[in-house]
Design a protein around this motif. Structure first.
Motif, PDB file in Angstrom:
ATOM      1  N   ILE A 138      20.700   7.030 -29.379  1.00 37.29           N
ATOM      2  CA  ILE A 138      20.526   7.748 -28.116  1.00 37.29           C
ATOM      3  C   ILE A 138      19.295   7.261 -27.356  1.00 37.29           C
ATOM      4  O   ILE A 138      19.163   7.520 -26.175  1.00 37.29           O
ATOM      5  N   TRP A 153      31.905  11.793 -27.279  1.00 38.55           N
ATOM      6  CA  TRP A 153      30.506  11.352 -27.377  1.00 38.55           C
ATOM      7  C   TRP A 153      30.411   9.866 -27.687  1.00 38.55           C
ATOM      8  O   TRP A 153      30.825   9.434 -28.758  1.00 38.55           O
ATOM      9  N   PRO A 171      27.128   7.768 -27.688  1.00 39.07           N
ATOM     10  CA  PRO A 171      25.705   8.076 -27.458  1.00 39.07           C
ATOM     11  C   PRO A 171      24.997   7.176 -26.459  1.00 39.07           C
ATOM     12  O   PRO A 171      24.138   7.650 -25.721  1.00 39.07           O
ATOM     13  N   ASN A 214      26.457   8.282 -22.605  1.00 40.79           N
ATOM     14  CA  ASN A 214      26.102   9.605 -22.063  1.00 40.79           C
ATOM     15  C   ASN A 214      26.079  10.577 -23.233  1.00 40.79           C
ATOM     16  O   ASN A 214      26.518  10.256 -24.334  1.00 40.79           O
TER      17      ASN A 214
END
Lengths: 565, 342
Positions: free
Chosen positions: B31, B181, B183, B186
Motif C-alpha cells: 500500500i 482490493w 492495494p 486504490n
C-alpha cells in the motif's frame, strides 16, 4: 468447602445454614457449585468457564495458524477453516472474554463496595448458567450441524456473519442457527447480569461509600454494565431477525425481496463496537487498581478518570460505522464516523497519561500483576495508535479487511484485554484462593506469552500492508506473505506454551502455593480487609469508609486520605 | 518530502519504477508504493497519520519506559516509607488533553479532505467505464461502451499525465458481499447486493496488478483473485477489438462443441456465436485470452485445464462448478474446443 467449615468453627451468629445440610442431602463440591448463589463462587465459575473455552478457542487458533504457516497449506479444508475462524472469534468474544469480564466484576464488586452479595443472587446464578450452557450449545453444532448436502458442521460465516451469507440460500443446514441462538441466549445472560451488577453498585454500597469514593474498578464496572444493558439488545434483536428470516420467511436482509444487505451490519456493529469497550473497560479497571498499589501512590486524577470513562462510554455509541467505511457510505457519513472514532482517542489518551502520572514519582514494585500491567500499557499504546490509523477513513480503505486489522484487534484483545485479565488473575488469585501464584512459573508465563504475542501479531501488520486479506484459508507463494505467516505461526506456539504455564500455575498454586494472608500486596481497597478467601458473607460487620482508600486510612492514621478529599 | 517528489515523478513518467512491461506480474503489492491518483492520495494521508502516530509512540512509550526505569523500587530503597501521595491536578490533566485534541482536529480535517477527493473525484479525461459484478467465487467484468463481457481479468489502458485515463468502476454483487482490493491501485470497496458502489483507479504504469476479494463470501473466498492488466492504449484497443469479435471455432473441434452442450456446460456459461448463454458462470467467449483459470487459482495451461475439466473441485474445492464426471475422451474434445476460443 474450606471457608464454610471455618465459619462454622468460628461460631458467630452470622453463619448461614447451608441449604444442603439443612435438608440432609449430600453436599459434594459439585452440588455446592451448582446450587450456589454466592457472588464469589459464581465469579470463579465465570472465570473458570472463560478459561475452559479459552483453551478450546486457543486450540482452534493453533489450527488456523498451522494451516497458514506455509502457502497452499493442507491442514484443514476450506470448509473447516471457515468454521475454525468463525468459532474462534465467536467463542473468544462471547464465551471467553465476556464470562471472564463478568467473573471479574461479579467477584470483586460486592467485596469492593462492602456488600454481602449481589442485589439479586439467584438472578446472578441464572445469568451464569445461561452463559455456560449457551457455550456448550454452540459447540454442539460440531455434532449436529452436518448431515445436509453442502452443510457445514460448526458455523462458518465469520464471527460477524455478514448478511446475506447467513441466509438459507448460502448457508444450508442448522449451523448458523446454532450460532445465532447461542449468541442470543448468552446475550440474555449478559443483560440480566448487567442489570444485577448496576443495581448492586447503585443500591448496595456500604456506609460512607459515596459515588465519588467508589474504587475506580467499581466505576468502570458500572459504565461497562451500562454499555452491556444498552448495546447487547440490538444484537439480540438482530439474532431474532436472522432466525425469523431463516425459518419464518422474514426478509430483513434479503436484497431480492426488498431487504437490505447492510442492515445486518448496522445492527451488528452498533453492538460490536461498544462491545470492544465492554471488554476493555474492565481491563482498564484492573490497571487502575494495580498500577496505584504497585506504584505506592493513589490513582492520579480520579475525577478525570471517571469522566473519561463515562465519555468513552457515550462516544462509543456513535462510532459503529467505522467498521463499514468500505460498504459505500456517502462522504458525510464516512467523515462523521471517522471524526467520532478519532475523538475517542482523547479520553483514552487522558487515561494513559494519568496511569503514567500515577507511576511517576512512585516506588514501582515489579511484581507479576504490575509486570502484566506495564506490558498492557505498552501494547495498548500500539493498539490505540493502529486504531487511530484505522479511524482515518482513507487509510482504513487500504487497511480494512486485511491482516493489519487482524493484528490491530488482537493487539487490543490479547495485548490489551487479555493482559489486563492476566494482571487480574495474578493480583486477586491470592484473595480468592488464599494462596499466591507461583512467581517463577508466572515469569515463564509472562515471557513466553509476551514473546509469542509479538512474534504472532507484529508480522501480521506487515502482511496486511502487503495486501493479505483476512479470512483466506490459503494463499499462493510469491505474494510476499510467506515469511510473515511463518513467524506468526511460530509465535502462536510460544503463546500456547505461555498459556500452559498459566493453567499449570492456577491448578498447582490452589493446593501448593505460598499462603497469601489477607493483604499480600499491602493494598487499599475493601476486599483486602477480609480474609483470603473471604467468608460467604464477605464482612463480619459492614465496613464504613471515609475515603477512596479505606485501608490506607487504617494503615496511616496519621495521614489519612479523607483529609484531602 | 522525498517520498512526495518520488511519487510525483512516478506519476509523471510511466515506466520509471523498474523496467515496466505489460506482462510483468506485480504479485507483491504494497500500500505504500501506490500507482496512480487515488492510491497516491490515500498514501499521502497514510504517511501523515503514520508520522503522527510514530511521534506519539515515541513520546508516550518513552515516558512509560522512563517511569518504569526511573521509579522502580531498588533494593537500596527504604521499604518503610511511602512515596509522596499525589492525588492529581486538574490543571495538568486539562493541559495534556490539549495536544490530543489538536492532533485529532488535524487528522479529522485531513480525513475529510481525502474522503472528498476519493469519493467525489473530478476526472480529467474521459473515464473508462467498467462494471464489476462479484460472484461466488469469480468476477464478472463488463465494458458497457465496448459491449464486452469477460471475467476475472480487468484490462485497462495506462494513464499518462498528458493523456489521463481514469477508470470508473461500478461495483455490484450477484449474491453475497464481496470486496474489491488491488492495494497499489486504490483502497478497497465492497460489492453489496443491493447497491451500486462507485470506485476508481488511474494506473500510471504498466503491469499486471494482483488483488483479492476481501470479504468472506464462502469456501473459496481465498481464491477469488483479481488481475488488473494495465497496458498501453494501443494494446488495450487491440485487446478490446479482439474481445468484440465473436470467436471463430475450428471446424475440427465440433465434437467438443457438442460435448459442451450435451453436458449442460452452456446452462452456466456463455459463448457468443453459439446457443450457449448461461450467466451463472464466467463468459467463455474469449476464454483463451485469459491468463488464469478459476479466478486466478491456477495458470491457464493444458495440464490445469485438463484437471479443471475432469473435476474443478480438485483445483478449487468448494467452487460452484460441479464435477460433471466427464470421460477422458470428452475432456480432450472439450479442451480442444475451448482452446479455439481466443
Amino acid at each position: 468447602m474450606a471457608n464454610g467449615t471455618a465459619i462454622t468453627e468460628s461460631g458467630t451468629e452470622l453463619v448461614p445454614a447451608r441449604p444442603g445440610e439443612e435438608r440432609g442431602t449430600p453436599t459434594g463440591w459439585i452440588q455446592d457449585l451448582v446450587y450456589t448463589v454466592d457472588h464469589k463462587k459464581l465469579g470463579m465459575l465465570y472465570v473458570g468457564t472463560g478459561l475452559f473455552f479459552f483453551v478450546l478457542a486457543g486450540i482452534m487458533a493453533l489450527l488456523i495458524r498451522a494451516q497458514l504457516a506455509f502457502p497452499n497449506g493442507h491442514v484443514t479444508s476450506p470448509q473447516e477453516f471457515n468454521s475454525l475462524i468463525t468459532m474462534h472469534g465467536t467463542v473468544m468474544i462471547f464465551w471467553v472474554a465476556m464470562p471472564i469480564v463478568f467473573g471479574m466484576i461479579n467477584y470483586l464488586v460486592p467485596l469492593m463496595i462492602g456488600a454481602r452479595d449481589m442485589a439479586f443472587p439467584r438472578l446472578n446464578a441464572f445469568s451464569f448458567w445461561l452463559t455456560f450452557f449457551s457455550g456448550f450449545f454452540l459447540f454442539f453444532s460440531f455434532v449436529a450441524g452436518p448431515g445436509l448436502y453442502g452443510a457445514s458442521g460448526a458455523p462458518d460465516a465469520g464471527w460477524f456473519a455478514i448478511a446475506p451469507l447467513t441466509s438459507q440460500a448460502f448457508s444450508k443446514g442448522p449451523s448458523i442457527d446454532y450460532w445465532s441462538l447461542s449468541v442470543l441466549i448468552s446475550g440474555i445472560g449478559s443483560v440480566t447480569g448487567g442489570i444485577n451488577i448496576m443495581v448492586t453498585i447503585i443500591c448496595y454500597r456500604t456506609k460512607g461509600m459515596t459515588l465519588h469514593r467508589m474504587p475506580l474498578f467499581v466505576w468502570l464496572a458500572l459504565v461497562t454494565m451500562f454499555l452491556v444493558v444498552v448495546y447487547l439488545p440490538p444484537l439480540s434483536a438482530a439474532q431474532i431477525m436472522l432466525t425469523l428470516e431463516r425459518h419464518l420467511g422474514a426478509k430483513f436482509f434479503d436484497p431480492q425481496a426488498g431487504g437490505s444487505a447492510i442492515l445486518w451490519q448496522h445492527f451488528f456493529w452498533i453492538f460490536g463496537h461498544p462491545e470492544v469497550y465492554i471488554l476493555v473497560l474492565p481491563a482498564f479497571a484492573t490497571i487502575s487498581e494495580i498500577v496505584p498499589v504497585f506504584s505506592r501512590k493513589p490513582i492520579f486524577g480520579y475525577p478525570m478518570m471517571v469522566a473519561a470513562t463515562v465519555l468513552i462510554g457515550f462516544i462509543s455509541a456513535g462510532v459503529w460505522a467505522h467498521h463499514m467505511f468500505t460498504v459505500g457510505l456517502n462522504s458525510f457519513g464516512v467523515t462523521f464516523f471517522a471524526m467520532a472514532t478519532l475523538a475517542i482517542a482523547v479520553p483514552t489518551g487522558l487515561k494513559m497519561f494519568n496511569w503514567l502520572a500515577t507511576m511517576y514519582g512512585g516506588k514501582i514494585r515489579l511484581e507479576l500483576p504490575m509486570i502484566f500491567c506495564i506490558a498492557f500499557l505498552f501494547q495498548f499504546l500500539i493498539a490505540g495508535l493502529t486504531g487511530v490509523m484505522l479511524g482515518v477513513a482513507p487509510f482504513d480503505w487500504q487497511l480494512n479487511d486485511s491482516y493489519f486489522v487482524i493484528a490491530h484487534f488482537h493487539y487490543v484483545i490479547v495485548g490489551g484485554i487479555l493482559y489486563g485479565i492476566f494482571g487480574f488473575l495474578y493480583y486477586w488469585y491470592p484473595k480468592a484462593f488464599g494462596r499466591m501464584l507461583n512467581k517463577r512459573l508466572g515469569l515463564w508465563h509472562f515471557w513466553l506469552f509476551t514473546i509469542g504475542f509479538h512474534l504472532t501479531f507484529d508480522p501480521q501488520h506487515f502482511a496486511g500492508i502487503l495486501g493479505m486479506p483476512r479470512r483466506i484459508y490459503t494463499y499462493q507463494p510469491g505474494r510476499g506473505w510467506e515469511l510473515w505467516n511463518l513467524i506468526s505461526t511460530i509465535g502462536a506456539l510460544f503463546q500456547a506454551a505461555g498459556a500452559i504455564c498459566l493453567v499449570l500455575n492456577l491448578l498447582w498454586s490452589a493446593r501448593k502455593g505460598k499462603i497469601a494472608g489477607d493483604d499480600p500486596w499491602d493494598a487499599w481497597t475493601l476486599e483486602w480487609s477480609t480474609t483470603s478467601p473471604p467468608p460467604e458473607y464477605n464482612f463480619e460487620t459492614p465496613p464504613e469508609v471515609r475515603s477512596r482508600r479505606p485501608l490506607w486510612d487504617l494503615k496511616h492514621p496519621e495521614d489519612p486520605d479523607w483529609k484531602f478529599e | 518530502m522525498f517520498r512526495r517528489a518520488f511519487l510525483l515523478l512516478t506519476a509523471a513518467v510511466p515506466g520509471t519504477v523498474g523496467a515496466q512491461s505489460a506482462d510483468q506480474v506485480r504479485s507483491v503489492q504494497n500500500i505504500f508504493t501506490p500507482v496512480g491518483a487515488p492510491a497516491e492520495l490515500l498514501n499521502q494521508t497514510a504517511i501523515l497519520v503514520l508520522l503522527i502516530c510514530l511521534g506519539i509512540f515515541l513520546v508516550v512509550g518513552g515516558l512509560l519506559l522512563y517511569a518504569v526505569v526511573r521509579y522502580r523500587r531498588r533494593t537500596t530503597d527504604d521499604d518503610t516509607t511511602e512515596p509522596p501521595q499525589v492525588y492529581g491536578s486538574t490543571a495538568i490533566e486539562l493541559a495534556w488533553t490539549v495536544p490530543p485534541i489538536l492532533i485529532v482536529v488535524v487528522l479529522a480535517l485531513a480525513t475529510a479532505r481525502t474522503v472528498g477527493e476519493i469519493q467525489n473525484p473530478k476526472f480529467t479525461g474521459d473515464p473508462l467505464q467498467v462494471r464489476i459484478v462479484g460472484h461466488r467465487f469469480w468476477w464478472e467484468v463488463h465494458y458497457p461502451k465496448y459491449n464486452i463481457v469477460t471475467a476475472n481479468e480487468i484490462h485497462v489502458p495506462v494513464s499518462y499525465l498528458s493523456a489521463p485515463r481514469p477508470v470508473e468502476m461500478t461495483l455490484a454483487s450477484a449474491d453475497v458481499v464481496h470486496g474489491f482490493w488491488v492495494p497499489e491501485l486504490n483502497g478497497k470497496e465492497w460489492l453489496v447486493p443491493d447497491r451500486e458502489n462507485k470506485w476508481w483507479i488511474q494506473p500510471t504504469s504498466l503491469g499486471i496488478y494482483l488483488g483479492n476479494c476481501t470479504v468472506l463470501c464462502g469456501y473459496q473466498h481465498a481464491n477469488m483473485l483479481i488481475r488488473v492488466v494495465v497496458e498501453s492504449p494501443e494494446d488495450f484497443d487491440a485487446w478490446a477489438t479482439r474481445q468484440q469479435r465473436p470467436p471463430n471455432p475450428d471446424p475440427g473441434t465440433e465434437a467438443g462443441q457438442k460435448d459442451f452442450g450435451a453436458n449442460s456446460c452452456g446452462s452456466c456459461h456463455t459463448i457468443d456465436g453459439t446457443t450457449y448463454s448461461g450467466i451463472f458462470g464466467p463468459n467463455l467467449t474469449h476464454f483463451m485470452s485469459r491468463q488464469t483459470l478459476g479466478s486466478g487459482v491456477a495458470p491457464n495451461d493444458d495440464a490445469n485445464l485438463k484437471s479443471w475439466l475432469r473435476d474443478p473441485q480438485e483445483l478449487k474445492p468448494g467452487c460452484l462448478m460441479p464435477d460433471m464426471k466427464l470421460g477422458p475422451k470428452q475432456v480432450d474434445e472439450i479442451m480442444a474446443y475451448l482452446k479455439t476460443l481466443n
